[in-house]
Design an enzyme around this catalytic site. Structure first.
Site, PDB file in Angstrom:
ATOM      1  N   GLY A  11       0.856  -1.193   0.000  1.00 60.24           N
ATOM      2  CA  GLY A  11       0.000   0.000   0.000  1.00 60.24           C
ATOM      3  C   GLY A  11       0.890   1.239   0.000  1.00 60.24           C
ATOM      4  O   GLY A  11       2.086   1.157  -0.310  1.00 60.24           O
ATOM      5  N   SER A  12       0.315   2.380   0.374  1.00 59.19           N
ATOM      6  CA  SER A  12       1.056   3.637   0.293  1.00 59.19           C
ATOM      7  C   SER A  12       2.305   3.633   1.190  1.00 59.19           C
ATOM      8  O   SER A  12       3.396   3.996   0.738  1.00 59.19           O
ATOM      9  CB  SER A  12       0.165   4.809   0.706  1.00 59.19           C
ATOM     10  N   GLY A  14       3.903   1.021   2.516  1.00 59.24           N
ATOM     11  CA  GLY A  14       4.834  -0.018   2.057  1.00 59.24           C
ATOM     12  C   GLY A  14       5.638   0.475   0.862  1.00 59.24           C
ATOM     13  O   GLY A  14       6.864   0.288   0.786  1.00 59.24           O
ATOM     14  N   ASN A 101      -0.471   0.076  12.353  1.00 66.68           N
ATOM     15  CA  ASN A 101      -1.245   0.769  13.384  1.00 66.68           C
ATOM     16  C   ASN A 101      -1.732  -0.243  14.409  1.00 66.68           C
ATOM     17  O   ASN A 101      -1.826  -1.430  14.113  1.00 66.68           O
ATOM     18  CB  ASN A 101      -2.485   1.421  12.766  1.00 66.68           C
ATOM     19  N   LYS A 178      -0.087   6.083  20.426  1.00 63.08           N
ATOM     20  CA  LYS A 178      -0.828   6.209  19.174  1.00 63.08           C
ATOM     21  C   LYS A 178      -2.181   5.506  19.298  1.00 63.08           C
ATOM     22  O   LYS A 178      -3.209   6.021  18.858  1.00 63.08           O
ATOM     23  CB  LYS A 178      -0.001   5.613  18.018  1.00 63.08           C
ATOM     24  N   ASN A 186     -10.761   7.824  16.325  1.00 59.83           N
ATOM     25  CA  ASN A 186     -11.190   7.060  15.142  1.00 59.83           C
ATOM     26  C   ASN A 186     -12.604   6.477  15.203  1.00 59.83           C
ATOM     27  O   ASN A 186     -13.395   6.713  14.277  1.00 59.83           O
ATOM     28  CB  ASN A 186     -10.163   5.980  14.818  1.00 59.83           C
ATOM     29  N   ASN A 196     -12.330  15.128  12.051  1.00 54.10           N
ATOM     30  CA  ASN A 196     -11.745  15.077  13.407  1.00 54.10           C
ATOM     31  C   ASN A 196     -12.134  16.296  14.235  1.00 54.10           C
ATOM     32  O   ASN A 196     -12.435  16.180  15.431  1.00 54.10           O
ATOM     33  CB  ASN A 196     -10.217  14.991  13.322  1.00 54.10           C
ATOM     34  N   SER A 249      -8.534   7.776   9.446  1.00 51.99           N
ATOM     35  CA  SER A 249      -8.401   6.589   8.589  1.00 51.99           C
ATOM     36  C   SER A 249      -9.609   5.653   8.753  1.00 51.99           C
ATOM     37  O   SER A 249     -10.106   5.080   7.785  1.00 51.99           O
ATOM     38  CB  SER A 249      -7.109   5.858   8.924  1.00 51.99           C
ATOM     39  N   GLU A 261      -9.479  -1.143  11.198  1.00 50.28           N
ATOM     40  CA  GLU A 261      -8.505  -1.773  12.096  1.00 50.28           C
ATOM     41  C   GLU A 261      -8.990  -1.751  13.553  1.00 50.28           C
ATOM     42  O   GLU A 261      -8.186  -1.853  14.467  1.00 50.28           O
ATOM     43  CB  GLU A 261      -7.155  -1.063  11.965  1.00 50.28           C
TER      44      GLU A 261
HETATM   45  O1  PAF Z   1      -5.859   7.294  12.176  1.00 49.71           O
HETATM   46  C1  PAF Z   1      -5.813   8.508  11.874  1.00 49.71           C
HETATM   47  O2  PAF Z   1      -6.500   8.984  10.996  1.00 49.71           O
HETATM   48  C2  PAF Z   1      -4.833   9.403  12.619  1.00 49.71           C
HETATM   49  O3  PAF Z   1      -3.965   8.570  13.344  1.00 49.71           O
HETATM   50  C3  PAF Z   1      -5.470  10.439  13.527  1.00 49.71           C
HETATM   51  C4  PAF Z   1      -4.457  10.904  14.542  1.00 49.71           C
HETATM   52  C5  PAF Z   1      -6.691   9.950  14.223  1.00 49.71           C
HETATM   53  C6  PAF Z   1      -5.749  11.726  12.783  1.00 49.71           C
HETATM   54  O4  PAF Z   1      -6.609  11.632  11.742  1.00 49.71           O
END
Ligand code: PAF
Length: 302
Positions: A11-12, A14, A101, A178, A186, A196, A249, A261
């Site tokens: 993917g991006s 990688g 992640n 993280k 998320n 966000n 994401s 995920e």
């Molecule tokens: O997963 C994501 O999109 C990012 O880690 C975060 C920090 C939530 C910002 O969009």
């Protein structure tokens, strides 16, 4: 001649790492799982980043050559299937970097490969794919690499590419931090399909995010992890503010009807809570909600 890196998960991230490794003089092979993707790669024969072509090779996972150095950049949820597809090709003392992640998959990989030297990595680089194997490095970040067990000397040379790379003596803490931020932002953005920034502007979302953060702090504490100097909600609000116009994401995965995920983010957290006999009702609730969304994605795919 430097030893070849194989990349599982083209993917991006990688592909960005493939370019970075090529820039340091490593031969690189992308491991692809489907012949159509290999055909697409073969029609270009390289990865393009900022108009520059980086020569790498690509092959199907069921090829028979040995793998001595492996970078795993699949989605954490795809780790088991992906690793299974190449397991018999791995040399006995294979060096592995898990750049993903969430948490859980790193330890799982180590359990699967007891003789391997397994390092963990976390990145804040922002990259997207314009057309297949043609990338845009949208945000220069940092990749932190380390092993929770020992300092591997073979990681140091990886600081010499064009990406910013740092050795991390406490990579588990970095990944936990993280994970904590991802638990806070998320699932909510994915369920409410919002940017966000909306999490801090809507009082109901903000109160929910605060409840999520309290539970995450409890679980982290029970695991001996001291997350941040101040409360997690402050960090989460700070990140939501900095990325106010972004879609997380997970939000994007749901929007594009992809499996998220969540199992390695909120799922990991709730599992650790259970092991430590802690209650995480707010996180449990959003875990169930996202799993329900997965069910409807799977149903509509059939
Ligand atoms: O997963 C994501 O999109 C990012 O880690 C975060 C920090 C939530 C910002 O969009």
């Amino acid at each position: 001649m430097k030893q070849r890196w194989h990349i599982l998960g083209a993917g991006s991230i990688g592909c960005l790492w493939a370019c970075n490794l090529v820039s340091m003089g490593y031969p690189v092979t992308l491991l692809l799982r489907n012949p159509e993707k290999l055909d697409i790669f073969n029609s270009t024969g390289a990865i393009t980043l900022a108009e520059k072509r980086y020569s790498v090779s690509a092959e199907l996972t069921d090829t028979s050559t040995d793998i001595d150095q492996l970078l795993i950049t699949t989605k954490s949820t795809d780790t088991a299937t992906a690793l299974q597809s190449i397991k018999k090709r791995l040399s006995k003392s294979v060096k592995v970097i898990v750049l993903q992640n969430g948490l859980g998959s790193q330890e799982w990989v180590k359990d699967q490969l007891p003789n391997a030297e397994v390092a963990w990595a976390s990145t804040t680089d922002g990259v997207w794919t314009k057309t297949p194997f043609n990338l845009v490095h949208a945000g220069q970040g940092i990749t932190r690499i380390g092993s929770p067990i020992t300092a591997y000397a073979w990681l140091a040379p990886l600081e010499n590419g064009f990406l910013k790379v740092e050795q991390d003596e406490d990579i588990a803490l970095t990944l936990w931090r993280k994970l904590a931020i991802n638990c806070a932002i998320n699932p909510l953005t994915a369920v409410y399909q919002c940017k966000n920034g909306e999490l801090i502007n809507n009082p109901d979302y903000l109160a929910t995010m605060a409840a999520v953060c309290k539970e995450v702090e409890l679980v982290a504490e029970s695991e001996g992890i001291e997350l941040f100097d101040g409360p997690l909600i402050e960090q989460a609000c700070h990140v939501a503010e900095l990325t106010a116009e972004n879609y997380s994401s997970m939000m994007q995965d749901i929007q594009h009807q992809r499996i998220t995920e969540i199992s390695h983010i909120t799922g990991y957290l709730c599992e650790r809570a259970k092991q430590n006999r802690l209650h995480t009702p707010t996180n449990d609730h959003y875990l169930r909600k996202i799993k329900k969304l997965h069910e409807s994605i799977k149903t509509s795919a059939h």
